[in-house]
Write a protein that holds these residues in place. Structure first.
Motif, mmCIF file in Angstrom:
data_model
loop_
_atom_site.group_PDB
_atom_site.id
_atom_site.type_symbol
_atom_site.label_atom_id
_atom_site.label_comp_id
_atom_site.label_asym_id
_atom_site.label_seq_id
_atom_site.Cartn_x
_atom_site.Cartn_y
_atom_site.Cartn_z
ATOM 1 N N ARG A 41 0.845 -1.182 0.000
ATOM 2 C CA ARG A 41 0.000 0.000 0.000
ATOM 3 C C ARG A 41 0.877 1.227 0.000
ATOM 4 N NH1 ARG A 41 -5.460 -0.175 1.582
ATOM 5 N NH2 ARG A 41 -5.786 -2.314 2.196
ATOM 6 N N GLU A 202 -6.612 5.367 -1.960
ATOM 7 C CA GLU A 202 -6.419 4.165 -1.148
ATOM 8 C C GLU A 202 -6.667 4.545 0.301
ATOM 9 O OE1 GLU A 202 -3.015 1.783 -1.716
ATOM 10 O OE2 GLU A 202 -2.393 2.834 -3.510
ATOM 11 N N LYS A 205 -3.782 1.223 5.896
ATOM 12 C CA LYS A 205 -3.989 -0.145 6.374
ATOM 13 C C LYS A 205 -4.485 -0.151 7.821
ATOM 14 C CE LYS A 205 -1.413 -4.457 6.963
ATOM 15 N NZ LYS A 205 -2.530 -4.979 7.687
ATOM 16 N N GLU A 208 -9.433 0.574 6.973
ATOM 17 C CA GLU A 208 -10.178 0.426 5.719
ATOM 18 C C GLU A 208 -11.651 0.754 5.895
ATOM 19 O OE1 GLU A 208 -8.261 -1.850 7.050
ATOM 20 O OE2 GLU A 208 -6.646 -2.227 5.612
#
Ligand SMILES: *[C@@H]1O[C@H](CO)[C@@H](O)[C@H](O)[C@H]1NC(C)=O
Ligand SMILES: *[C@@H]1O[C@H](CO)[C@@H](O)[C@H](O)[C@H]1NC(C)=O
Ligand SMILES: *[C@@H]1O[C@H](CO)[C@@H](O)[C@H](O)[C@H]1NC(C)=O
Ligand SMILES: *[C@@H]1O[C@H](CO)[C@@H](O)[C@H](O)[C@H]1NC(C)=O
Ligand SMILES: *[C@@H]1O[C@H](CO)[C@@H](O)[C@H](O)[C@H]1NC(C)=O
Length: 580
Positions: A41, A202, A205, A208
């Motif tokens: 990511r 995005e 982490k 989400e």
């Protein structure tokens, strides 16, 4: 939108830092384990400058520069630290005005690298001298993350070439979503569990499920002009819970705001959140030993005072970390030389929305308590996907119990004395109220008028038509009546003189109900006159705003903002001796 004073507080605070630099080393955190590219990511690390500014690195024309991430404005400006690299000069100059300082120069184009993206010819303002802005070397410029409608560069260079950095990036991958997320870390937080991170299309982490939070509509309360669009959302009803655990009921200044709800702008360029004065007073005015600092326009309270404040958005509670509510980053002293802390939910003054677009600005003191997602949707032109309405999503990050433990550890040397009598809130009847300056009273009055101008204009127009209609009717009717007079019944007379004509002529309802804004309409004539008198004393208002006849100029010049910004700047100059 453009130049929404993003830096007023930030720079105020930096200036404070300057004066106390000898006391407090002012270091830039660089994270030990940069999360970039972790587990496939991407995330751009954000650096935190003393909880007062958040910055990221970009590469422009081959040179690495550190820029403030500012969701409150829409332009990129850079003042290169050494000799500027070779870039394409478009020859167009502009000046971006902020509450404190301005950045002027010419628009250049250069290759920009950010995150894992490369924009071959990004337009930006190359600033030769940013000394009026700040002499702080922690950053070299600022990247505006607001909607392109607010971009002054795009005004000058139309079309794709003038687009903002994020627009250019989103346009590269037409199928990805047009959103960013950011996570701002808190310095001096003993239980800090993350570093500052910024992502494009995005999520970070572990966080989400921000994408399943309520989507907050950012266009619900319409702004009057396009470039007044901000990243903003409406709070829930009765959404602010104060230190005594009860709702702090504050009335919105925004004409269309639903009852009991406030319009909040989310601006990562503000160190301290800017809230309605009544709200700030309700949070800090009942603290024993609270003192309002009229010069800096903030409350000071004992640093050991724990205050719990909670905001609600989208049906979700956002507890504020008590280390954020009572701010100890700037080592302030009271008149007796004792350490005091700043009430970081500060009364909104220079950023006050003269057009009544918003009530408050959630700055870094709020944003550290939420993971933030901003989806630009259809604001980004020339992309095929994500054409929906723009929205925001917020995920709470602060756990009340952990935050309380942090506070005890940091401010109370590990001994929980928050329940002792010295920290008990005064009864509501003994709450202190901060003074409202004459300047502020004037602004509030102006806001009442300016925020309603479309209705006032409509009301005036309706009134004018009614008046003309009435005069015409009177003329015709007089003639007719004069002829009829001899045979008319006397008792019919009074009625016909009052409201009958309007109905006869089909002008809609009688005047009293023709427009709910009739009252304001009358008010407006008086006040606009007195306002113009007032504005004339202030050269900036009169030159920039009222003396520019064509309406299009108002749009281009960012009418409402420039007035208050520059005013804000002047106040700062007086207060802090900024050289212009
Ligand atoms: C920005 O770049 C400088 C110089 O390369 C580096 O020291 C710093 O850690 C970088 N900051 C961030 C937040 O990545
Ligand atoms: C970053 O970009 C390079 C080249 O465009 C690409 O090869 C690489 O896979 C990208 N990295 C990530 C994590 O997307
Ligand atoms: C564009 O975005 C989509 C969705 O995020 C991704 O699957 C795809 O790999 C991206 N394309 C390029 C060329 O980066
Ligand atoms: C988000 O995920 C966490 C666990 O990963 C869960 O406890 C929480 O309920 C989720 N929140 C939402 C809004 O889905
Ligand atoms: C603040 O909230 C925490 C967690 O609920 C609680 O333990 C603490 O006593 C509260 N402090 C005050 C001063 O109300």
């Amino acid at each position: 939108m453009r130049s929404l004073l993003p830096l007023s507080l930030f720079l105020t605070v930096l200036d404070v830092l300057h004066t106390v630099r000898a006391v407090v080393p002012f270091e830039v955190i660089t994270s030990n384990n940069p999360p970039a590219h972790r587990l496939g990511r991407r995330a751009v690390p954000i650096s935190n400058n003393g909880n007062a500014a958040y910055m990221a690195n970009i590469t422009l024309g081959g040179v690495g520069v550190s820029v403030i991430l500012d969701t409150g404005s829409s332009d990129l400006w850079v003042s290169f630290p050494g000799t500027p690299p070779t870039t394409t000069d478009t020859g167009k100059s502009i000046s971006l005005n902020y509450a404190v300082g301005s950045a002027s120069g010419t628009i250049h184009k250069a290759e920009l690298k950010f995150d894992n993206y490369t924009v071959p010819d990004q337009a930006f303002l190359q600033v030769a001298d940013s000394s009026s802005f700040s002499t702080n070397s922690a950053f070299n410029g600022l990247v505006g993350l607001g909607p392109s409608d607010g971009s002054a560069i795009l005004d000058k260079i139309k079309g794709n070439a003038g687009e903002t950095m994020l627009s250019r990036i989103f346009q590269q991958n037409k199928t990805s979503s047009n959103y960013i997320t950011f996570l701002l870390d808190r310095k001096n937080d003993p239980s800090a569990s993350f570093t500052g991170q910024f992502t494009i299309a995005e999520t970070v982490k572990g966080l989400e499920n921000i994408t399943s939070q309520t989507k907050l509509n950012v266009e619900t309360v319409h702004r009057l002009l396009d470039d007044q669009q901000h990243w903003q959302a409406i709070t829930d009803k009765d959404s602010v819970i104060g230190p005594d655990g009860t709702t702090l009921a504050i009335k919105s200044i925004v004409p269309k705001a639903p009852k009991g709800q406030l319009v909040a702008v989310f601006d990562s360029g503000f160190t301290f959140s800017q809230v309605p004065r009544e709200l700030s007073d309700a949070i800090y005015g009942r603290v024993q030993g609270a003192v309002y600092d009229a010069k800096n326009e903030w409350w000071t309270v004992p640093c050991a005072q724990e205050l719990n404040v909670t905001f609600h958005f989208g049906g979700v509670a956002f507890p504020m970390h008590p280390l954020d509510v009572v701010d100890d980053n700037f080592k302030i002293l009271d008149t007796a030389g004792n350490r005091v802390c700043i009430g970081a939910f500060q009364p909104i003054t220079s950023a006050f929305s003269l057009f009544g677009n918003f009530d408050m600005i959630m700055g870094m003191t709020f944003l550290r308590n939420a993971y933030t997602l901003m989806d630009y949707g259809e604001w980004i032109e020339r992309t095929s996907n994500d054409r929906g309405d723009p929205f925001m999503q917020l995920l709470p990050l602060t756990n009340r119990a952990t935050a309380h433990a942090d506070f005890v550890k940091v401010r109370l040397n590990g001994v929980d004395t928050t329940g002792s009598s010295q920290f008990a809130l005064l009864p509501a009847s003994q709450q202190q109220h901060s003074p409202v300056s004459a300047e502020e009273k004037k602004k509030k009055y102006e806001e009442m008028i300016l925020s309603r101008w479309p209705y006032i204009v409509t009301g005036s127009l309706v009134g004018f038509i009614l008046l003309v209609g009435f005069i015409i009717w009177r003329c015709c009717c007089r003639n007719r009546r004069a002829k009829k007079k001899a045979s008319a019944k006397g008792f019919f007379e009074p009625k016909s003189e009052t409201y009958l004509p309007l109905q006869v002529h089909g002008q809609g309802s009688p005047p009293a109900t023709s427009s709910p804004y009739q009252h304001h309409q009358q008010e407006s004539q008086q006040s606009l006159n007195s306002q113009q008198a007032a504005y004339n004393h202030n050269p900036q208002y009169s030159q920039q705003n009222f003396h520019q006849p064509p309406p299009s100029q108002y749009y281009q010049q960012g009418y409402p903002q420039q007035g208050y910004q520059q005013q804000g700047y002047q106040q700062q100059q007086q207060g802090y001796g900024y050289a212009s």
